[in-house]
Design a protein around this motif. Structure first.
Motif, PDB file in Angstrom:
ATOM      1  N   TRP A  25       1.013  -1.074  -0.257  1.00  0.00           N
ATOM      2  CA  TRP A  25      -0.087   0.035  -0.243  1.00  0.00           C
ATOM      3  C   TRP A  25       0.397   1.502   0.119  1.00  0.00           C
ATOM      4  O   TRP A  25       1.931   1.069   0.401  1.00  0.00           O
ATOM      5  N   ALA A  26      -0.046   2.637  -0.974  1.00  0.00           N
ATOM      6  CA  ALA A  26       1.179   3.981  -0.783  1.00  0.00           C
ATOM      7  C   ALA A  26       0.185   5.121  -0.693  1.00  0.00           C
ATOM      8  O   ALA A  26      -1.001   5.039  -0.743  1.00  0.00           O
ATOM      9  N   MET A  27       0.897   6.142   0.037  1.00  0.00           N
ATOM     10  CA  MET A  27      -0.109   7.089  -0.090  1.00  0.00           C
ATOM     11  C   MET A  27       0.295   8.294  -1.702  1.00  0.00           C
ATOM     12  O   MET A  27       1.344   8.621  -1.802  1.00  0.00           O
ATOM     13  N   TRP A  28      -0.173   7.355  -2.735  1.00  0.00           N
ATOM     14  CA  TRP A  28       0.228   8.366  -3.690  1.00  0.00           C
ATOM     15  C   TRP A  28      -0.127   9.302  -3.457  1.00  0.00           C
ATOM     16  O   TRP A  28      -1.480   9.801  -2.874  1.00  0.00           O
ATOM     17  N   SER A  29       0.635  10.136  -5.096  1.00  0.00           N
ATOM     18  CA  SER A  29       0.493  12.278  -4.681  1.00  0.00           C
ATOM     19  C   SER A  29       1.044  12.095  -6.107  1.00  0.00           C
ATOM     20  O   SER A  29       1.162  11.422  -6.672  1.00  0.00           O
ATOM     21  N   ASN A  30       0.070  12.740  -6.594  1.00  0.00           N
ATOM     22  CA  ASN A  30       0.905  13.131  -7.828  1.00  0.00           C
ATOM     23  C   ASN A  30       1.669  14.830  -8.295  1.00  0.00           C
ATOM     24  O   ASN A  30       1.821  15.698  -6.763  1.00  0.00           O
ATOM     25  N   ALA A  31       2.762  14.791  -8.281  1.00  0.00           N
ATOM     26  CA  ALA A  31       3.888  15.239  -8.922  1.00  0.00           C
ATOM     27  C   ALA A  31       3.488  17.291  -9.687  1.00  0.00           C
ATOM     28  O   ALA A  31       3.856  17.717  -9.369  1.00  0.00           O
ATOM     29  N   ASN A  32       2.405  17.214 -10.294  1.00  0.00           N
ATOM     30  CA  ASN A  32       1.974  18.294 -10.767  1.00  0.00           C
ATOM     31  C   ASN A  32       1.546  19.094  -9.646  1.00  0.00           C
ATOM     32  O   ASN A  32       1.369  20.049  -9.839  1.00  0.00           O
ATOM     33  N   VAL A  33       0.481  18.000  -8.976  1.00  0.00           N
ATOM     34  CA  VAL A  33      -0.410  18.844  -7.885  1.00  0.00           C
ATOM     35  C   VAL A  33       0.324  19.497  -7.323  1.00  0.00           C
ATOM     36  O   VAL A  33       0.211  20.845  -6.380  1.00  0.00           O
ATOM     37  N   ASP A  81      -8.775   9.911 -10.842  1.00  0.00           N
ATOM     38  CA  ASP A  81      -8.572  11.382  -9.594  1.00  0.00           C
ATOM     39  C   ASP A  81      -6.997  12.066 -10.149  1.00  0.00           C
ATOM     40  O   ASP A  81      -7.195  13.059  -9.767  1.00  0.00           O
ATOM     41  N   LEU A  82      -6.454  10.899  -9.591  1.00  0.00           N
ATOM     42  CA  LEU A  82      -4.766  11.357  -9.209  1.00  0.00           C
ATOM     43  C   LEU A  82      -4.244  11.271 -10.580  1.00  0.00           C
ATOM     44  O   LEU A  82      -3.799  12.048 -10.437  1.00  0.00           O
ATOM     45  N   ILE A  83      -4.865  10.324 -11.324  1.00  0.00           N
ATOM     46  CA  ILE A  83      -4.121  10.648 -12.484  1.00  0.00           C
ATOM     47  C   ILE A  83      -4.723  12.129 -13.505  1.00  0.00           C
ATOM     48  O   ILE A  83      -4.288  12.694 -14.092  1.00  0.00           O
ATOM     49  N   ASN A  84      -5.863  12.344 -13.252  1.00  0.00           N
ATOM     50  CA  ASN A  84      -6.442  13.705 -13.126  1.00  0.00           C
ATOM     51  C   ASN A  84      -6.287  14.858 -12.733  1.00  0.00           C
ATOM     52  O   ASN A  84      -6.738  15.779 -12.833  1.00  0.00           O
ATOM     53  N   ASN A  86      -0.749  -0.018 -12.559  1.00  0.00           N
ATOM     54  CA  ASN A  86      -2.246  -0.902 -13.247  1.00  0.00           C
ATOM     55  C   ASN A  86      -3.100  -0.348 -14.116  1.00  0.00           C
ATOM     56  O   ASN A  86      -3.731  -0.541 -15.231  1.00  0.00           O
ATOM     57  N   ILE A  87      -4.133  -0.236 -13.325  1.00  0.00           N
ATOM     58  CA  ILE A  87      -5.165   0.629 -13.940  1.00  0.00           C
ATOM     59  C   ILE A  87      -4.996   2.256 -14.632  1.00  0.00           C
ATOM     60  O   ILE A  87      -5.430   2.449 -15.031  1.00  0.00           O
ATOM     61  N   TRP A  88      -3.864   2.926 -13.490  1.00  0.00           N
ATOM     62  CA  TRP A  88      -3.552   4.055 -14.086  1.00  0.00           C
ATOM     63  C   TRP A  88      -3.444   4.227 -15.676  1.00  0.00           C
ATOM     64  O   TRP A  88      -3.612   4.442 -16.793  1.00  0.00           O
ATOM     65  N   ASN A  89      -2.051   3.729 -15.765  1.00  0.00           N
ATOM     66  CA  ASN A  89      -1.246   2.793 -16.579  1.00  0.00           C
ATOM     67  C   ASN A  89      -1.998   2.841 -17.930  1.00  0.00           C
ATOM     68  O   ASN A  89      -1.884   2.741 -19.498  1.00  0.00           O
ATOM     69  N   GLU A  90      -2.961   1.424 -17.922  1.00  0.00           N
ATOM     70  CA  GLU A  90      -3.841   1.233 -18.923  1.00  0.00           C
ATOM     71  C   GLU A  90      -5.022   3.146 -19.031  1.00  0.00           C
ATOM     72  O   GLU A  90      -4.707   2.658 -20.525  1.00  0.00           O
ATOM     73  N   SER A 144       0.187  10.021 -18.055  1.00  0.00           N
ATOM     74  CA  SER A 144       0.291  11.056 -17.073  1.00  0.00           C
ATOM     75  C   SER A 144       0.236  10.045 -15.792  1.00  0.00           C
ATOM     76  O   SER A 144       0.960  10.725 -14.419  1.00  0.00           O
ATOM     77  N   THR A 145       0.232   9.171 -15.534  1.00  0.00           N
ATOM     78  CA  THR A 145       0.360   8.022 -14.828  1.00  0.00           C
ATOM     79  C   THR A 145       2.378   8.705 -14.269  1.00  0.00           C
ATOM     80  O   THR A 145       2.538   8.164 -13.065  1.00  0.00           O
ATOM     81  N   MET A 146       2.702   8.616 -15.234  1.00  0.00           N
ATOM     82  CA  MET A 146       4.858   8.685 -14.838  1.00  0.00           C
ATOM     83  C   MET A 146       4.344  10.355 -13.855  1.00  0.00           C
ATOM     84  O   MET A 146       5.334  10.544 -13.336  1.00  0.00           O
ATOM     85  N   SER A 147       3.555  10.918 -13.279  1.00  0.00           N
ATOM     86  CA  SER A 147       3.534  11.656 -12.803  1.00  0.00           C
ATOM     87  C   SER A 147       2.883  11.723 -11.447  1.00  0.00           C
ATOM     88  O   SER A 147       2.815  12.462  -9.630  1.00  0.00           O
ATOM     89  N   CYS A 148       2.915  10.064 -10.924  1.00  0.00           N
ATOM     90  CA  CYS A 148       2.236   9.908  -9.754  1.00  0.00           C
ATOM     91  C   CYS A 148       3.649   9.048  -9.116  1.00  0.00           C
ATOM     92  O   CYS A 148       3.921   8.788 -10.280  1.00  0.00           O
TER      93      CYS A 148
END
Length: 458
Positions: free
Chosen positions: A178-186, A297-300, A314-318, A323-327
């Motif tokens: 599990w992870a606390m995913w974040s978006n670098a652009n945000v 929501d995260l990749i968007n 996997n879900i975001w990359n599909e 955009s997934t590379m910003s996560c």
């Protein structure tokens, strides 16, 4: 006289030729009978297989590709692959998979040979009340020498078997953290830089405060500080890991005994949640949000943080590889360094003992439990696996996803736990007692009021 000699010679030649022909035919018949045995074509056997990871990018591709390859290499086997979503699974029913398992193990003539377990032993136990439901109804792979040879040795122990009532019902193909995913652009938009490892609780509070300040200054560009969905709560994993670090005592973490040390650690955790409530950590409408509608929501770039498993790559990359590379998957924030982390290795499939094609089903899962599949899994999913293979440690370090999994695996190894909403029962000693973390996080009551209510209820 000449004609007589000619006739005799001709007759002798015919007799010799006839003898040679007969001898040759005998030899050919002997070769056919002894050297080239007659082969009997095996009848086609259909194995009914409930897969996993429909619409989840390369994870779905892995299942489909492996199944097709297995059929090609085993011409007498026809794999009837269907996904649970095509047969019974309904995300709007919270225990849809557990209900299916509890029903099919009672069926004297089950249609399916390989069923999806999704590591849900305790969930099925809660429905059936039978602690031996897995042992009585599923094949024990730990008793198969080939399985033991190709499985990580740290997973072949009594502690793991205890989780399944005394058996190991299938391969540990899926490893996850599990992870606390974040978006670098945000993060850049709100003016912060997030730590992928070593994030403290104070760091996290500062990040949430920055989003709150951005939202106040930009009312037309709202950013969710932290994603949450009403039909699948995942913030609880962040909260429980924070509590685990405050307790910092693995021996007490998963016991039902209520101790002063546990209550103090929980009070400390609630105090941080009270601080976070000042910055409106959750979307006010989160209870009406569905996971399916908000999973992107995260990749968007609609939220800063998203608590969930490493499988989300996997879900975001599909959906959107760029955009997934910003996560970034980040280690959960903690009070202190802890020796345990949410994640682990899951048994995804099992074979029913009453399966009409039991041995063929076992052979299929054994073929999946091989190094080439392990390496394919790691390359496709950026996640670890319990199958032995040269790449199972996810140690390439080519991107933030591999770096995260490698770091967590090095730091915690197999010292992981499966996060569930039921984990909070170990704080209060009962699954029926409120821990008040949601109310505190929403600012409805204070941490002091919550811990007082908990103590009064003990």
């Amino acid at each position: 006289m000449k004609n007589l000699r000619y006739m005799i010679a001709t007759s002798v030649l015919m007799v010799v030729t006839l003898i040679l022909i007969v001898a040759c035919e005998d030899k050919q018949e002997k070769i056919v009978n002894e050297v080239i045995p007659t082969t009997t074509k095996q009848p086609v056997q259909q194995v009914n297989f409930l897969g996993q990871w429909l619409n989840e990018g390369k994870r779905e591709k892995l299942v489909r590709d492996f199944t097709r390859q297995y059929e090609f290499e085993n011409q007498h086997i026809l794999m009837n692959l269907k996904f649970p979503e095509e047969v019974y699974y309904d995300r709007t029913i919270s225990n849809s998979n557990q209900l299916f398992i509890s029903q099919i193990i009672k069926d004297p003539n089950p249609k399916w040979d390989i069923i999806r377990l999704n590591d849900q032993y305790e969930e099925v136990l809660n429905i059936t009340g039978d602690s031996l439901w897995a042992k009585n109804n599923l094949v024990d792979f730990s008793s198969i020498a080939e399985f033991r040879r190709t499985t990580r040795t740290d997973l072949l122990n009594e502690k793991v078997k205890k989780r399944w009532g005394g058996i190991i019902p299938g391969p540990f193909i899926e490893g996850q953290y599990w992870a606390m995913w974040s978006n670098a652009n945000v993060a850049r938009k709100v003016g912060i830089e997030i730590k992928q490892q070593g994030m403290t609780v104070d760091d996290f509070v500062g990040y949430i405060k920055a989003v709150h300040q951005y939202n106040e200054a930009n009312p037309g560009d709202y950013i969710q500080p932290m994603h949450e969905a009403g039909d699948w709560t995942t913030v609880n994993t962040f909260v429980f890991q924070m509590y685990a670090s405050a307790l910092n005592d693995y021996d007490q973490l998963f016991t039902l005994e209520v101790t002063e040390k546990k209550l103090e650690a929980w009070h400390k955790t609630l105090t941080i949640l009270e601080e976070l409530s000042k910055y409106n950590i959750l979307n006010p409408e989160w209870k009406n949000v569905s996971w399916s509608d908000s999973k992107f929501d995260l990749i968007n770039e609609q939220c800063l943080f998203y608590s969930n498993g490493s499988w989300m790559y996997n879900i975001w990359n599909e959906e959107n590889p760029e955009s997934t590379m910003s996560c970034f998957p980040n280690e959960y924030p903690t009070f202190n360094e802890t020796s345990i982390y949410p994640g682990g290795y899951l048994v995804m499939w099992g074979v029913l003992k009453k399966s009409p094609n039991k041995q063929a089903a076992i052979d299929f899962l054994l073929a999946m439990n091989k190094p080439d599949v392990a390496e394919m899994w790691v390359q496709y999913t950026k996640c670890p696996t319990g199958i032995k293979g040269k790449l199972t440690d996810v140690s390439f370090g080519t991107d933030q996803f591999e770096n995260f999994s490698s770091s967590i695996q090095t730091k915690f190894g197999s010292n992981t736990y499966k996060p569930t909403a039921e984990s909070f029962q170990y704080i209060t000693g009962s699954i029926n007692k409120n821990t008040y973390y949601v109310e505190v996080m929403l600012g409805e009551i204070t941490a002091d009021e919550a811990i007082q209510n908990i103590r009064l209820g003990l």
